[in-house]
Design a protein around this motif. Sequence first.
Motif, PDB file in Angstrom:
ATOM      1  N   ALA A  68      -6.457  -5.647  -9.631  1.00  0.00           N
ATOM      2  CA  ALA A  68      -6.980  -6.017  -8.305  1.00  0.00           C
ATOM      3  C   ALA A  68      -6.562  -4.988  -7.266  1.00  0.00           C
ATOM      4  N   ALA A  69      -5.304  -4.565  -7.322  1.00  0.00           N
ATOM      5  CA  ALA A  69      -4.817  -3.576  -6.345  1.00  0.00           C
ATOM      6  C   ALA A  69      -5.563  -2.256  -6.538  1.00  0.00           C
ATOM      7  N   GLY A  70      -5.756  -1.858  -7.799  1.00  0.00           N
ATOM      8  CA  GLY A  70      -6.451  -0.602  -8.092  1.00  0.00           C
ATOM      9  C   GLY A  70      -7.896  -0.620  -7.633  1.00  0.00           C
ATOM     10  N   TRP A  71      -8.488  -1.793  -7.579  1.00  0.00           N
ATOM     11  CA  TRP A  71      -9.872  -1.911  -7.100  1.00  0.00           C
ATOM     12  C   TRP A  71      -9.930  -1.972  -5.568  1.00  0.00           C
ATOM     13  N   GLY A  72      -8.779  -1.888  -4.935  1.00  0.00           N
ATOM     14  CA  GLY A  72      -8.758  -1.858  -3.471  1.00  0.00           C
ATOM     15  C   GLY A  72      -8.629  -3.234  -2.842  1.00  0.00           C
ATOM     16  N   TYR A  73      -8.285  -4.248  -3.622  1.00  0.00           N
ATOM     17  CA  TYR A  73      -8.142  -5.604  -3.076  1.00  0.00           C
ATOM     18  C   TYR A  73      -6.681  -5.906  -2.807  1.00  0.00           C
ATOM     19  N   GLU A  74      -6.467  -7.042  -2.146  1.00  0.00           N
ATOM     20  CA  GLU A  74      -5.106  -7.461  -1.843  1.00  0.00           C
ATOM     21  C   GLU A  74      -4.668  -8.431  -2.937  1.00  0.00           C
ATOM     22  N   PRO A  75      -3.767  -7.998  -3.828  1.00  0.00           N
ATOM     23  CA  PRO A  75      -3.351  -8.919  -4.884  1.00  0.00           C
ATOM     24  C   PRO A  75      -2.461 -10.021  -4.322  1.00  0.00           C
TER      25      PRO A  75
END
Length: 415
Positions: free
Chosen positions: A223-230
């Motif tokens: 999720a973090a790698g996709w630019g989201y806030e985990p």
Amino acid sequence: MKTDNFAMPQGVDWIPVDTALGRLRDILQPLARTETLATAQAAGRVLADACIARRSNPPQPNSAVDGYGFAHAATGDGPQRLPLVEGRAAAGQPRAQPVPEGRAIRILTGATLPEGVDTVVLEEDTTIDGSAVSFDGPVKRGSNTREAGEDVTEGSPALPAGHKLRAPDLALLSAVGIAHVTVHRPLRVGVLSTGDEIIAAPDLPALPHQIWDANRPMLLSLAAGWGYEPVDLGHAPDSDNAVRERLDDGARRADVILTSGGASAGDEDHVSALLKSHGTLSSWRIALKPGRPLALATWEGVPVFGLPGNPVAALVCSLIFARPALSLLAGAGWTEPQGFAVPAAFAKRKKPGRREYLRARLNAEGRAEVFASEGSGRISGLSWADGLVELHDGAAEIEPGVPVRYIPYASFGLV
Ligand SMILES: Nc1nc2c(c(=O)[nH]1)N[C@H]1C(S)=C(S)[C@@H](COP(=O)(O)OP(=O)(O)OC[C@H]3O[C@@H](n4cnc5c(N)ncnc54)[C@H](O)[C@@H]3O)O[C@H]1N2
Ligand code: MOO
């Protein structure tokens, strides 16, 4: 969401991957929250509005090289000799006085073309004698110059809404004078692991029948790698109350929740049972290997992806289903991974009925080799691999050398 559930039309049993993807794409809608950021701080974010160029790039006609500028009209075929005017034109130092026809001026890369100059000859193609420049004609009109707005014109959309900003995009937006952008707030992706056998982290002791949580760090990092806030929702044992409490927490703190474990219909599959009793569960049996069971539901209006517990299946389901779905929720639209046809370095006979994803990597000859085991609990194969080979839903007889579709991890945004 357009509807409050993920139900498949009646009669659908084993769902082909493409049908499941099409259904998700139809049901989900972007989350509307937006904010305004300085362009320089906006890498990785998704544009909520199109960015309209405040001015053209380049703003004025300029020279593409270091050389000599002149009016094309005064030149012709054969040897040319043009007397030089005093001074020069350089980037950031425009020359105010026009250059008379039949004369030339020293000009540097990026310098605005002075009035009277429409053509530039490359320094290396000239000789200088005292106060004149000589070169061979003919020279094409406009050569070695850049037209105003040849890249982007003022008032045109530099980037569309839904575009995810990468490093080059910051260059483009800055070049056309866009200092601030309206972007979607990062999607908050809650990650919850379930199972009585799971121990939350490897720094805690584990008895022989217990295993350390492998899915949660993987999914949070994805999720973090996709630019989201985990959003770490921790781990819940197989108890309705514990899972319920975590999902309630998730519904408050996240926009979408990924759970792993308990997705199929066993006695201890509390995630499915709970989501079902809550009334909005659709258990999809997907014609996919690995990753057959996928539970889709809403909890307090928040979409929940119930991923299978086996780590290989959890990753494959995340890459194939969660990635495009989260991208859509985040405002960046549906995404398709880019794959490449490469010769197989393996042999396999595949029965019809299910799409298969094999852990794969390219060997020195550029052929796709696959991990020795297809076991869905073989986490080491995920690390061994650099991507997946996708085998279509039908039967296949693969021999070494036969082209197969290889999708690098990077195409899934997994780095
Ligand atoms: N009767 C059937 N049994 C199973 C079916 C089926 O269709 N009918 N499907 C199999 C497939 S395929 C999969 S995948 C699993 C999915 O089951 P669940 O999602 O209910 O997952 P669990 O049973 O909870 O766990 C499966 C497996 O994965 C391990 N696990 C779970 N969470 C984690 C974690 N966070 N980190 C590491 N490993 C985890 C768990 O210990 C199990 O070994 O069901 C099959 N059975
Ligand atoms: O989803 Mo299960 O892991 O296919 O084997």
